[in-house]
Design a protein around this motif. Structure first.
Motif, PDB file in Angstrom:
ATOM      1  N   GLU B  79       0.807  -1.042  -0.025  1.00 36.04           N
ATOM      2  CA  GLU B  79       0.041  -0.103   0.112  1.00 36.04           C
ATOM      3  C   GLU B  79       0.813   1.369  -0.039  1.00 36.04           C
ATOM      4  O   GLU B  79       0.401   2.224  -0.197  1.00 36.04           O
ATOM      5  CB  GLU B  79      -0.971   0.186   1.364  1.00 36.04           C
ATOM      6  CG  GLU B  79      -1.824  -1.322   1.430  1.00 36.04           C
ATOM      7  CD  GLU B  79      -2.787  -1.447   0.271  1.00 36.04           C
ATOM      8  OE1 GLU B  79      -2.790  -0.548  -0.442  1.00 36.04           O
ATOM      9  OE2 GLU B  79      -3.265  -2.590  -0.003  1.00 36.04           O
ATOM     10  N   MET B  80       2.200   1.028   0.065  1.00 36.82           N
ATOM     11  CA  MET B  80       2.900   2.455   0.143  1.00 36.82           C
ATOM     12  C   MET B  80       3.157   2.861  -1.139  1.00 36.82           C
ATOM     13  O   MET B  80       3.425   3.887  -1.482  1.00 36.82           O
ATOM     14  CB  MET B  80       4.361   2.082   0.789  1.00 36.82           C
ATOM     15  CG  MET B  80       4.308   1.619   2.354  1.00 36.82           C
ATOM     16  SD  MET B  80       3.549   2.847   3.400  1.00 36.82           S
ATOM     17  CE  MET B  80       4.987   3.779   3.720  1.00 36.82           C
ATOM     18  N   ARG B  81       3.411   1.878  -2.066  1.00 37.43           N
ATOM     19  CA  ARG B  81       3.601   2.261  -3.387  1.00 37.43           C
ATOM     20  C   ARG B  81       2.464   3.344  -3.928  1.00 37.43           C
ATOM     21  O   ARG B  81       1.328   3.062  -3.749  1.00 37.43           O
ATOM     22  CB  ARG B  81       3.740   0.889  -4.554  1.00 37.43           C
ATOM     23  CG  ARG B  81       4.958   0.498  -4.465  1.00 37.43           C
ATOM     24  CD  ARG B  81       5.022  -0.695  -5.203  1.00 37.43           C
ATOM     25  NE  ARG B  81       5.332  -1.795  -4.502  1.00 37.43           N
ATOM     26  CZ  ARG B  81       4.788  -3.208  -4.787  1.00 37.43           C
ATOM     27  NH1 ARG B  81       3.809  -3.365  -5.782  1.00 37.43           N
ATOM     28  NH2 ARG B  81       4.934  -3.945  -4.072  1.00 37.43           N
ATOM     29  N   ASN B  82       2.604   4.074  -4.958  1.00 37.29           N
ATOM     30  CA  ASN B  82       1.731   5.053  -5.221  1.00 37.29           C
ATOM     31  C   ASN B  82       1.167   5.746  -4.208  1.00 37.29           C
ATOM     32  O   ASN B  82      -0.309   6.392  -4.536  1.00 37.29           O
ATOM     33  CB  ASN B  82       0.719   4.503  -6.234  1.00 37.29           C
ATOM     34  CG  ASN B  82       1.589   3.824  -7.585  1.00 37.29           C
ATOM     35  OD1 ASN B  82       2.467   4.112  -7.871  1.00 37.29           O
ATOM     36  ND2 ASN B  82       1.116   2.632  -7.626  1.00 37.29           N
ATOM     37  N   GLN B  83       1.387   5.785  -2.918  1.00 38.59           N
ATOM     38  CA  GLN B  83       0.733   6.559  -2.026  1.00 38.59           C
ATOM     39  C   GLN B  83      -0.999   6.085  -1.703  1.00 38.59           C
ATOM     40  O   GLN B  83      -1.589   6.958  -1.415  1.00 38.59           O
ATOM     41  CB  GLN B  83       0.762   8.004  -2.031  1.00 38.59           C
ATOM     42  CG  GLN B  83       1.965   8.507  -1.839  1.00 38.59           C
ATOM     43  CD  GLN B  83       3.221   8.508  -2.735  1.00 38.59           C
ATOM     44  OE1 GLN B  83       2.985   8.629  -4.005  1.00 38.59           O
ATOM     45  NE2 GLN B  83       4.434   8.216  -2.185  1.00 38.59           N
ATOM     46  N   ASP B  86      -1.877   6.821   1.828  1.00 36.29           N
ATOM     47  CA  ASP B  86      -2.230   8.174   2.072  1.00 36.29           C
ATOM     48  C   ASP B  86      -3.514   8.676   1.445  1.00 36.29           C
ATOM     49  O   ASP B  86      -4.507   9.312   2.111  1.00 36.29           O
ATOM     50  CB  ASP B  86      -1.018   9.123   1.367  1.00 36.29           C
ATOM     51  CG  ASP B  86       0.137   9.025   2.066  1.00 36.29           C
ATOM     52  OD1 ASP B  86       0.080   8.903   3.275  1.00 36.29           O
ATOM     53  OD2 ASP B  86       1.549   9.425   1.595  1.00 36.29           O
ATOM     54  N   ALA B  87      -3.917   7.814   0.315  1.00 33.50           N
ATOM     55  CA  ALA B  87      -5.080   8.193  -0.443  1.00 33.50           C
ATOM     56  C   ALA B  87      -6.262   7.719   0.401  1.00 33.50           C
ATOM     57  O   ALA B  87      -7.268   8.207   0.637  1.00 33.50           O
ATOM     58  CB  ALA B  87      -5.076   7.478  -1.727  1.00 33.50           C
ATOM     59  N   ARG B  89      -6.106   7.261   3.845  1.00 34.99           N
ATOM     60  CA  ARG B  89      -6.066   8.165   4.774  1.00 34.99           C
ATOM     61  C   ARG B  89      -7.081   9.490   4.543  1.00 34.99           C
ATOM     62  O   ARG B  89      -7.919   9.766   5.491  1.00 34.99           O
ATOM     63  CB  ARG B  89      -4.823   8.790   5.313  1.00 34.99           C
ATOM     64  CG  ARG B  89      -4.508   8.497   6.681  1.00 34.99           C
ATOM     65  CD  ARG B  89      -3.352   9.047   7.101  1.00 34.99           C
ATOM     66  NE  ARG B  89      -2.273   8.580   6.752  1.00 34.99           N
ATOM     67  CZ  ARG B  89      -0.795   8.973   6.757  1.00 34.99           C
ATOM     68  NH1 ARG B  89      -0.813  10.261   7.408  1.00 34.99           N
ATOM     69  NH2 ARG B  89       0.156   8.459   6.285  1.00 34.99           N
ATOM     70  N   ARG B 160       6.008   2.600   9.996  1.00 39.93           N
ATOM     71  CA  ARG B 160       6.477   3.842  10.321  1.00 39.93           C
ATOM     72  C   ARG B 160       7.579   4.122  10.957  1.00 39.93           C
ATOM     73  O   ARG B 160       8.237   5.104  11.422  1.00 39.93           O
ATOM     74  CB  ARG B 160       5.293   4.600  11.067  1.00 39.93           C
ATOM     75  CG  ARG B 160       4.116   4.684  11.000  1.00 39.93           C
ATOM     76  CD  ARG B 160       3.898   4.929   9.353  1.00 39.93           C
ATOM     77  NE  ARG B 160       2.359   5.187   9.099  1.00 39.93           N
ATOM     78  CZ  ARG B 160       1.766   6.270   9.731  1.00 39.93           C
ATOM     79  NH1 ARG B 160       2.218   7.072  10.414  1.00 39.93           N
ATOM     80  NH2 ARG B 160       0.392   6.436   9.199  1.00 39.93           N
ATOM     81  N   GLU B 226       0.922  11.092  12.759  1.00 46.11           N
ATOM     82  CA  GLU B 226       1.796  11.984  12.275  1.00 46.11           C
ATOM     83  C   GLU B 226       2.896  12.516  13.150  1.00 46.11           C
ATOM     84  O   GLU B 226       2.601  13.108  14.338  1.00 46.11           O
ATOM     85  CB  GLU B 226       0.929  13.208  11.820  1.00 46.11           C
ATOM     86  CG  GLU B 226       0.216  13.260  10.661  1.00 46.11           C
ATOM     87  CD  GLU B 226       0.985  12.775   9.297  1.00 46.11           C
ATOM     88  OE1 GLU B 226       2.142  13.014   9.127  1.00 46.11           O
ATOM     89  OE2 GLU B 226       0.325  11.851   8.463  1.00 46.11           O
TER      90      GLU B 226
END
Lengths: 238, 226
Positions: B79-83, B86-87, B89, B160, B226
């Motif tokens: 899930e880190m690839r292509n963010q 973050d999407a 989130r 993280r 964060e």
């Protein structure tokens, strides 16, 4: 050192000295174990202090998750670190006593194993803090602390079913259990002394953690303002 | 409402299963790793049938605890690839649904490998269960769930940190000790038929309930840290 801190340090030192005298000289020699039993006056207060500090860590972590205040995070890290130190003392003094009395250094008994697992959980907490960076550390650590604390009763139950060899609870155990009345003062004085010592170290560690947070904050502000770059350019210009 | 818990869990799970079906990354790595552990332990101990009954419970769960780490570490890396994370989130979808789908996915992957590898225990260790085999199925189910529920949570947590791959076992193993003890004791009790495994199964069920709820409630905190 501020006068208040200095007074507290003196009180702690006095209590530690009094506890040492009580435990080593004033307390009666135990009938079957002899002088070896005197390690009890350090072993048990350390354990109580460690458990208390782990509880403080849990409370501080929950408070951090609710209010996100850096102060509560500083309390969490300070109590966990000092708690691990006291727990280490418990795990070292235990085998020192067990070898002459039980004839073995270690056994997979309920309380020994629970304490060891507790120690492992809080060491993993400290390792995680070390390997994490920035603001998120506090949140992730708080989440881990909650998981660790939830684990404690399960650890205790599971291991009690697995083994039990530790001396049955001496305090508040059965009809024949109980400390000799003369053994109470050294135990309680040492507990008070250890609690004061723990409070002192936690307070120092807390202040250090607050200073670190402040430093990080200053760095962040500086880099936002681009002041660092200006200063280096100024130096070059001179 | 398009973002219900069930719909999102299902969509995520389908996506993960499809990805895994096409790449088979986690399954291959995990299966081969479990095979290696089983073979190496069999060679190191070379147990008789009687000894096997006592040690197989431990070897089985240690093998899958290690093997599960392989799959768990890949769960979130994807899930880190292509963010993607973050999407997720910033989207309105509940974080707990994402967590739950990942737990289900990992449960299926680890469970499948367990099914494939367990016959090897009969081959290499000559194990025959004295107690009822259906009880083993219950322990497999609850034990695997215990590993992946906490494992998925801690994988997200260690994502993280610096050197995240090393971090996961360091966080997961201490917390999993009571669950591991329960799995091993229950399995050994069933195989040897000497004692009842009931108490350990109940403990394992309790552990599963406590940490599944904790994971569902706390995942949002970890996802948004964060």
């Amino acid at each position: 050192m501020k006068p208040k801190t200095a007074i507290f340090v003196l009180i702690t030192l006095a209590l530690l000295g009094l506890g040492f005298y009580q435990g080593m000289y004033a307390a009666p020699t135990e009938q079957t174990m002899g002088d070896i039993q005197r390690i009890f006056y350090y072993h048990v207060p350390s354990a109580w202090t460690a458990f208390l500090l782990f509880f403080v860590n849990f409370v501080a972590s929950v408070m951090y998750l609710i209010w996100k205040s850096p102060r509560t995070d500083a309390w969490a890290v300070a109590s966990a670190e000092v708690g691990v130190v006291f727990c280490t003392v418990v795990l070292i003094t235990g085998p020192l006593w067990a070898k002459p009395v039980w004839g073995i250094w270690w056994t997979w008994d309920a309380r020994l194993t629970s304490t060891l697992v507790l120690w492992l959980i809080y060491v993993s907490y400290l390792v995680m803090r070390r390997f994490s960076e920035g603001q998120q550390t506090a949140t992730l650590a708080a989440a881990l602390a909650v998981f660790g604390f939830l684990d404690v009763p399960i650890v205790y139950m599971s291991i009690r079913w697995w083994r039990t060899q530790h001396p049955q609870p001496v305090i508040g155990g059965g009809a024949n259990s109980g400390l000799a009345p003369e053994m109470w003062p050294p135990l309680l004085f040492n507990w008070l002394a250890f609690s004061c010592l723990a409070a002192l170290v936690v307070w120092m560690r807390y202040s250090l953690a607050r200073a670190e947070q402040e430093l990080e904050h200053q760095y962040a502000v500086r880099s936002l303002e681009g002041r660092d770059e200006m200063e280096t350019q100024l130096k070059r210009a001179r | 409402m398009s973002g219900g818990f069930y719909a999102i869990t299902r969509a995520n799970l389908e996506k993960d299963l499809r990805l895994e079906w096409r790449s088979k990354d986690a399954l291959n790595a995990m299966g081969f790793f479990a095979l290696l552990v089983v073979v190496i332990f069999a060679m190191s101990f070379d147990p008789s049938a009687e000894e096997s009954r006592r040690i197989v419970g431990g070897i089985f769960w240690v093998a899958f605890l290690f093997a599960a780490i392989v799959a768990l570490n890949q769960t979130w890396a994807r899930e880190m690839r292509n963010q993607v994370l973050d999407a997720y989130r910033v989207s309105a979808a509940p974080a707990s649904a994402l967590f739950f789908s990942k737990v289900l996915g990992n449960f299926l992957f680890v469970g499948l490998i367990e099914l494939l590898v367990s016959p090897l225990f009969v081959v290499f260790y000559n194990v025959r269960s004295i107690g009822p085999v259906w009880q083993l199925a219950v322990v497999f189910f609850l034990g695997t769930w215990a590993l992946v529920a906490n494992g998925t949570f801690f994988a997200a947590l260690s994502l993280r940190t610096r050197n995240r791959e090393v971090m996961l076992p360091l966080l997961l193993f201490p917390i999993s000790i009571p669950a591991l003890l329960a799995m091993v004791q229950a399995t050994t009790n069933i195989l040897s038929g000497e004692y009842s495994p009931d108490m350990w199964i109940k403990l394992l069920a309790g552990y599963d309930v406590v940490f599944t709820i904790a994971g569902l409630l706390m995942f949002e905190v970890v996802l948004n840290a964060e």
